[in-house]
Scaffold this motif. Structure first.
Motif, PDB file in Angstrom:
ATOM      1  N   MET A 109       0.832  -1.198   0.000  1.00 44.20           N
ATOM      2  CA  MET A 109       0.000   0.000   0.000  1.00 44.20           C
ATOM      3  C   MET A 109       0.866   1.249   0.000  1.00 44.20           C
ATOM      4  SD  MET A 109      -2.855  -0.975   2.859  1.00 44.20           S
ATOM      5  CE  MET A 109      -3.889   0.473   2.668  1.00 44.20           C
TER       6      MET A 109
ATOM      7  N   ASP B  23     -10.339   2.171  -6.335  1.00 43.60           N
ATOM      8  CA  ASP B  23      -9.866   1.306  -5.245  1.00 43.60           C
ATOM      9  C   ASP B  23      -9.081   2.068  -4.179  1.00 43.60           C
ATOM     10  OD1 ASP B  23     -11.009  -0.897  -6.417  1.00 43.60           O
ATOM     11  OD2 ASP B  23      -9.171  -1.579  -7.379  1.00 43.60           O
ATOM     12  N   LEU B  24      -9.306   3.352  -4.051  1.00 47.47           N
ATOM     13  CA  LEU B  24      -8.637   4.097  -2.989  1.00 47.47           C
ATOM     14  C   LEU B  24      -9.453   4.004  -1.710  1.00 47.47           C
ATOM     15  CD1 LEU B  24      -7.471   7.428  -4.698  1.00 47.47           C
ATOM     16  CD2 LEU B  24      -6.219   5.283  -4.425  1.00 47.47           C
ATOM     17  N   SER B  25      -8.755   3.951  -0.582  1.00 49.98           N
ATOM     18  CA  SER B  25      -9.419   4.051   0.714  1.00 49.98           C
ATOM     19  C   SER B  25      -9.282   5.493   1.169  1.00 49.98           C
ATOM     20  CB  SER B  25      -8.738   3.132   1.721  1.00 49.98           C
ATOM     21  OG  SER B  25      -8.835   1.792   1.292  1.00 49.98           O
TER      22      SER B  25
ATOM     23  N   GLY C 225      -5.330   5.860   1.253  1.00 46.32           N
ATOM     24  CA  GLY C 225      -4.377   4.786   1.002  1.00 46.32           C
ATOM     25  C   GLY C 225      -4.754   4.085  -0.278  1.00 46.32           C
TER      26      GLY C 225
ATOM     27  N   SER D 207      -4.996   0.597  -2.737  1.00 46.97           N
ATOM     28  CA  SER D 207      -5.299  -0.817  -2.571  1.00 46.97           C
ATOM     29  C   SER D 207      -4.085  -1.645  -2.983  1.00 46.97           C
ATOM     30  CB  SER D 207      -6.480  -1.164  -3.457  1.00 46.97           C
ATOM     31  OG  SER D 207      -6.498  -2.542  -3.722  1.00 46.97           O
TER      32      SER D 207
ATOM     33  N   ASP E 201      -4.329  -3.953  -4.785  1.00 46.50           N
ATOM     34  CA  ASP E 201      -4.655  -4.264  -6.175  1.00 46.50           C
ATOM     35  C   ASP E 201      -4.622  -3.027  -7.065  1.00 46.50           C
ATOM     36  OD1 ASP E 201      -5.231  -6.905  -5.369  1.00 46.50           O
ATOM     37  OD2 ASP E 201      -7.245  -6.321  -4.794  1.00 46.50           O
TER      38      ASP E 201
ATOM     39  N   PHE F  42      -7.632  -7.932   2.359  1.00 46.72           N
ATOM     40  CA  PHE F  42      -6.242  -8.107   1.939  1.00 46.72           C
ATOM     41  C   PHE F  42      -5.346  -8.145   3.160  1.00 46.72           C
ATOM     42  CE2 PHE F  42      -8.306  -4.125   0.962  1.00 46.72           C
ATOM     43  CZ  PHE F  42      -7.727  -3.248   1.852  1.00 46.72           C
TER      44      PHE F  42
ATOM     45  N   THR G   4      -6.413  -7.359   9.139  1.00 45.61           N
ATOM     46  CA  THR G   4      -4.973  -7.629   9.184  1.00 45.61           C
ATOM     47  C   THR G   4      -4.336  -6.490   9.965  1.00 45.61           C
ATOM     48  OG1 THR G   4      -4.976  -8.805   7.091  1.00 45.61           O
ATOM     49  CG2 THR G   4      -2.862  -7.910   7.825  1.00 45.61           C
TER      50      THR G   4
ATOM     51  N   LEU H  72       2.664   0.181   9.980  1.00 47.94           N
ATOM     52  CA  LEU H  72       1.876   1.359   9.619  1.00 47.94           C
ATOM     53  C   LEU H  72       0.931   1.796  10.730  1.00 47.94           C
ATOM     54  CD1 LEU H  72       0.819   0.682   5.911  1.00 47.94           C
ATOM     55  CD2 LEU H  72       2.507   2.319   6.728  1.00 47.94           C
TER      56      LEU H  72
ATOM     57  N   MET I  30      -1.826   0.375  11.487  1.00 47.78           N
ATOM     58  CA  MET I  30      -3.144   0.335  10.856  1.00 47.78           C
ATOM     59  C   MET I  30      -3.729  -1.061  10.962  1.00 47.78           C
ATOM     60  SD  MET I  30      -2.451   2.407   7.325  1.00 47.78           S
ATOM     61  CE  MET I  30      -4.146   2.430   6.737  1.00 47.78           C
TER      62      MET I  30
ATOM     63  N   ILE J 109      -6.176  -3.177   8.609  1.00 41.23           N
ATOM     64  CA  ILE J 109      -6.721  -3.137   7.261  1.00 41.23           C
ATOM     65  C   ILE J 109      -7.679  -4.300   7.130  1.00 41.23           C
ATOM     66  CG2 ILE J 109      -6.140  -3.269   4.813  1.00 41.23           C
ATOM     67  CD1 ILE J 109      -4.777  -0.965   6.013  1.00 41.23           C
TER      68      ILE J 109
ATOM     69  N   SER K 123     -10.405   4.973   6.655  1.00 43.86           N
ATOM     70  CA  SER K 123     -10.209   5.122   5.213  1.00 43.86           C
ATOM     71  C   SER K 123     -11.078   4.075   4.530  1.00 43.86           C
ATOM     72  CB  SER K 123      -8.747   4.878   4.850  1.00 43.86           C
ATOM     73  OG  SER K 123      -7.932   5.819   5.496  1.00 43.86           O
ATOM     74  N   ILE K 124     -12.124   4.538   3.912  1.00 43.79           N
ATOM     75  CA  ILE K 124     -13.086   3.607   3.314  1.00 43.79           C
ATOM     76  C   ILE K 124     -12.693   3.340   1.876  1.00 43.79           C
ATOM     77  CG2 ILE K 124     -15.509   3.171   2.783  1.00 43.79           C
ATOM     78  CD1 ILE K 124     -15.117   3.575   5.735  1.00 43.79           C
ATOM     79  N   ARG K 125     -12.525   2.065   1.552  1.00 46.71           N
ATOM     80  CA  ARG K 125     -12.153   1.717   0.187  1.00 46.71           C
ATOM     81  C   ARG K 125     -13.379   1.477  -0.679  1.00 46.71           C
ATOM     82  NH1 ARG K 125      -8.836  -3.657  -1.374  1.00 46.71           N
ATOM     83  NH2 ARG K 125      -9.509  -3.779  -3.540  1.00 46.71           N
ATOM     84  N   SER K 126     -14.333   0.735  -0.157  1.00 49.03           N
ATOM     85  CA  SER K 126     -15.532   0.456  -0.950  1.00 49.03           C
ATOM     86  C   SER K 126     -16.621  -0.032  -0.023  1.00 49.03           C
ATOM     87  CB  SER K 126     -15.249  -0.608  -2.017  1.00 49.03           C
ATOM     88  OG  SER K 126     -14.901  -1.824  -1.384  1.00 49.03           O
TER      89      SER K 126
ATOM     90  N   ALA L  38     -15.025  -2.224   3.003  1.00 47.25           N
ATOM     91  CA  ALA L  38     -13.581  -2.480   2.992  1.00 47.25           C
ATOM     92  C   ALA L  38     -12.903  -1.192   3.421  1.00 47.25           C
ATOM     93  CB  ALA L  38     -13.124  -2.898   1.607  1.00 47.25           C
ATOM     94  N   TYR L  39     -12.004  -1.277   4.386  1.00 46.35           N
ATOM     95  CA  TYR L  39     -11.489  -0.044   4.969  1.00 46.35           C
ATOM     96  C   TYR L  39     -10.179  -0.290   5.698  1.00 46.35           C
ATOM     97  CZ  TYR L  39     -12.965  -1.855   9.493  1.00 46.35           C
ATOM     98  OH  TYR L  39     -13.079  -2.638  10.611  1.00 46.35           O
TER      99      TYR L  39
END
Ligand code: ZN
Ligand code: ZN
Lengths: 625, 625
Positions: A39, A63-65, A114, A116, A118, A625, B32, B37, B39, B41, B65-68, B112-113
């Motif tokens: 990341m 795909d950004l957080s 942050g 991803s 991916d 992830f 995780t 970091l 963090m 995740i 930090s929200i990814r999706s 996902a965050y």
């Protein structure tokens, strides 16, 4: 009045950004690179100028957080809405407080976020995947629409922003960017590198490499970076860079970017080169050991004007970047080698790139064979092909001949680059300028069917005249090979082959490949033995040789072909070979197996495109992830 | 009709969640943990039930930090809007596609965050900050409204959800959660721990610890975890846990949570204990070496009913959690020691906790001295004090005496806990049930001024009768000390002091502290020499001793006081000492220096609250991390 008259709304169907309401003028990046999590964590501050009384700023993200968004230091509301097509990523709306909803307002918009693991712009490599196996490696590829996966931005070439960056990486690693280095500082754990790009550039030219990298100077303004075990080979291979750059300046004008450095990336880099400003990215497959492939350097240098300075306003007009760049590349090689060579290169582009793209990769009625394309709901990576390169270059080659030849056309070229420097334009702006510049040749221009060139599918409406002097040697040798039979094939000797330029050798193989019926196995065996084709270090030549073998269904070549696609990830080489193998029942399963096995180590763009070619539907990524 | 009649909208001013439209029934977490970091995740999947035809789901988030966000696997739009007060975090609106906008619909909402390194629920410790200095350490504290900084949720005690979690941590480390362990699996690099909490709990009871942890069994259902060098001491100190739990069951009913484990955290843990279900968190300051502080265990165990089973519906009714828990804690200690001791504990709470809170921490007209509070725009951490603990407990103690004594009141207590188990209630529901249960004593209840108890500021309208037998010994000794002068102080001997319970010793020191004029320095010196106060391992006693010294402006105590606040981070100890020192000009600068130096290693809640006490305005965090 005049300004209103000039205003035409920008169009980019691949971006959700509200580019006609707000523009981005400067981007300040602070990143920390975590190889453990794959990341990049940090923030980007976009200095935005409101062009209208806009109520929101719309940016592209993928795909950004997103952690938070602030305007001038105050947290504000934002919304993420996924696009219908996932390849466009999502639309991030930042709601402007009422006091900022006024044309002329300057906003400092800071997004903490942050990436991803991916992120489609990034390839994260374990140290085992690098040449020296000492440190992990990271590199980016933002063109066409992947910048949004590493930075929230107006991800369209029609918006240009200066940028600066502070990037923190583990100490011992080097961070390079498409900008001018401002030094670094750090401690035992981490080192922060500082970069500034004072020229406004589109988002797709933001670039980063982090790895174990060493530098070799080539001239005052040119150097090459690579892993320690590669750097000296790269330095030798690209030693002519300063000469190429000087030639380019003669053709295109002063080089304005300060430095022209290159970084030789790991083999999985999907392209031959990427014209990231101040720092061209190069595939290591260019290291042929004989400087035979440096035309790619000429190409990337040419982009310093066509593409990086005068930029296509959307990927629908990609030929303005690549057609011009191919044309200038060949101009440079023409100066460095000979005009005959330029003619031969252009001919080669027509026959060995454009024809296969139109007839083989697509079909002559396919919309992606158009010079100007419609990218509504189209992934530019899928539309990507040689067509804008070679159809575009052919148009310029054709116009050069029509409008009075080299000298006249080079003067025009300089004027074109000067007129549109620091802008992003579309094909109609190009044509308007052409008519204006050649006002005295309007009747000549009127005989060009621009509508067919722009919007017609298949091959161009006209074929330029290409000087044939260097092709002839190829054809003589081709005839020898075609005329030989099993008893006479041994009489062919190698002198004439080795007397040829590498590009001529490639042309010979290409013509053999195009021949029907396919070449007999004994001839392939003889070719290989005489010219040591399997042992060639020239990957362009290997590509043509392997395609020739596969077309003839010569089973002996399968391991070599699989090895070739497995040892590097350049799309130009991997896609045709994978496609050829996939269509050959005996090789199909092997190709799929090699792909599936190597996939996790492939660049995300390559993995995605080859999957499509092999009709492998890949499972949706799990988001954990 | 009946249902409609019963329906009353839930209120929680500290949450932005649309709890009256949608509820969360289950939360599945995949995390995780990155110590590099700082963090976490991952993702959280919330199983939501639509109570109305809602168009959106609103959740609480803070610095995430929200990814999706996806609903039933399909990505969907979401919006983040910061609250006016940053301590509430932000409001995350997830827009429901039309087909889901129907009462009764079940939604699987996956977010996902990643968390922020500044997540207020988390303390990240470097290995140097731990007891054994072998591995880094992470622990959470979600109460009151910090869960939103580690998981998007309806962050209100009025919504209860079961949960499960998969947490990946570096191999070698142990992950504990407020749930039942389901084993772990992993490889050389990482290990994933699995947890399930089958009882629906409010978000503030989600908890995690990751560190180098060892376990010692106490009984079939009780164990203690701690760092290897601490675990045996902790095991000895808390060996009575099973007995305490058994006593609690006699009073409150069957223990339904399966296991009662404890983890002894690093010294920076801000509280005495935190009643995370299945896994109480404890401060290591409880390890006095003489089991003198285990009433905290009784307190945390009591929460297994009051708080974790019957829960306050918002922090405005926090006394339902803590007043009941203090009351049950003292019931347990009464059974384990004596009824006299329970009376003494309750008296001690009134005099040494409630009075200082009302007169010293606040003022008798301060709104935070109310039993039922108004938390509109109020940070519950700021409103936090002993008031809900001791005013609430005093109300129950008072009612017990009014309504017929211990036996009658314990039967009521059981009925109350059974009636509201698995629910979240407010003070009026409590009162309705009280009137219903004691229907035959309505006239007695009507003599209680509930309005003043609930809504009055300052001390309660009535003081319960506390048995004085154990206070008397303290008073006798107090008089001796007060009567002594410089020539006679040496005649005081230590037997009567050592014959007292630790809580009586503390009471003595507290009474000396309350005395005006302040105690003379020679007496402090004599006290210290006679009772070895500076060397005490009992942190409650140290607190009272140090406050006594500071009140007398005995400069000798300053280093000890600074050392005390620097060596642990329990709010109960640090806040009064810091406040006392801050008001003493000679010590103010030293206190601020110690704070500023230690701040980066402090728990975020502690750091924030002490900064307020010391009037240190701390600079806004830069978002680049
Ligand atoms: Zn190019
Ligand atoms: Zn409690």
């Amino acid at each position: 009045m005049c300004q209103l008259h000039n205003f035409r709304p920008k169009r980019d169907p691949c971006s959700a950004a509200n580019i006609n309401e707000i523009t981005v003028e400067h981007t300040a990046i602070k990143w920390t690179v975590s190889f453990q999590l794959k990341m990049i964590i940090g923030q980007a501050t976009l200095r935005c100028r409101c062009l209208t009384d806009a109520t929101k700023l719309v940016l592209d993200v993928r795909d950004l957080s997103i952690r938070s968004v602030s305007i001038n230091g105050v947290d504000c509301d934002f919304r993420i809405a996924p696009n219908v097509y996932t390849f466009f990523g999502s639309k991030m709306s930042v709601y402007l407080p009422p006091q900022f909803q006024k044309a002329g307002t300057i906003l400092q918009v800071t997004v903490a976020y942050g990436t991803s693991p991916d992120a489609t712009a990034l390839q994260w490599m374990k140290k085992e995947q690098t040449a020296d196996k000492r440190m992990p490696y990271l590199f980016s590829q933002c063109q066409a629409i992947h910048a949004r996966s590493i930075v929230p931005c107006m991800d369209t070439p029609s918006v240009k922003s200066t940028y600066e960056a502070e990037v923190t990486v583990p100490t011992g690693m080097t961070c390079l960017m498409s900008a001018i280095g401002q030094g670094s500082k750090g401690d035992d754990d981490t080192t922060t590198f500082f970069y500034k790009q004072p020229v406004a550039i589109p988002s797709y030219l933001i670039a980063i490499v982090v790895g174990c990298l060493e530098k070799r100077d080539i001239s005052d303004r040119c150097a090459v970076w690579a892993e320690p075990s590669v750097v000296d080979k790269a330095h030798w291979e690209f030693a002519e860079t300063e000469d190429i750059l000087a030639s380019a300046e003669e053709i295109a004008g002063k080089y304005i970017w300060g430095r022209y450095d290159m970084v030789c990336l790991p083999p999985s880099f999907p392209f031959g080169g990427m014209e990231n400003p101040c720092l061209t990215f190069l595939t290591p497959t260019l290291i042929a050991g004989d400087r035979s492939l440096v035309s790619v350097i000429a190409h990337e240098i040419a982009h310093s004007w066509s593409g990086n300075l005068v930029t296509n306003s959307s990927w629908e007009h990609f030929w303005l970047n690549e057609g011009f760049t191919m044309f200038i590349e060949r101009k440079i090689c023409g100066r460095l080698v000979s005009e005959d060579y330029r003619q031969f290169m252009a001919f080669n582009g027509w026959t060995n790139s454009l024809i296969p793209a139109v007839y083989e990769q697509f079909t002559p009625t396919h919309q992606f064979t158009k010079l100007i394309q419609d990218h509504t709901n189209v992934d530019p990576d899928v539309a990507f092909s040689c067509v804008p390169y070679e159809k575009g270059s052919a148009l310029l080659f054709y116009l050069e001949q029509k409008l009075g030849g080299s000298e006249i056309f080079e003067a025009y070229l300089k004027d074109y680059l000067k007129t549109f420097a620091h802008q992003a334009i579309d094909s109609w702006q190009w044509k308007d300028h052409l008519y204006k510049y050649f006002a005295d040749q309007k009747e000549v221009l009127d005989t060009v069917n621009f509508d067919l060139w722009f919007n017609g599918v298949g091959m161009p409406p006209e074929k330029p005249n290409y000087g044939q002097s260097m092709v002839e040697a190829c054809e003589v040798l081709l005839k020898k090979w075609l005329a030989a039979d099993e008893s006479t094939v041994g009489d062919i000797t190698s002198e004439d082959y080795y007397a040829m330029q590498p590009l001529q050798q490639i042309e010979l193989l290409s013509q053999l490949w195009q021949h029907d019926p396919p070449i007999e196995h004994y001839k392939l065996d003889a070719l290989n033995k005489l010219y040591k084709l399997n042992d060639s270090q020239n990957s362009e030549l290997l590509l043509n040789w392997l395609r020739l073998c596969i077309k003839s269904k010569w089973e002996e070549c399968i391991p070599k072909a699989l090895d070739f696609v497995n040892s590097q990830g350049r799309l130009k080489f991997c896609r045709p070979i994978y496609r050829d193998l996939a269509q050959w029942p005996i090789a199909n399963k092997k190709a799929r197996d090699v792909y599936l096995k190597g996939r996790s180590q492939m660049h995300p763009i390559t993995a995605e495109m080859i999957a499509k070619d092999l009709h492998i539907r890949h499972s949706t990524h799990t988001v954990c992830f």
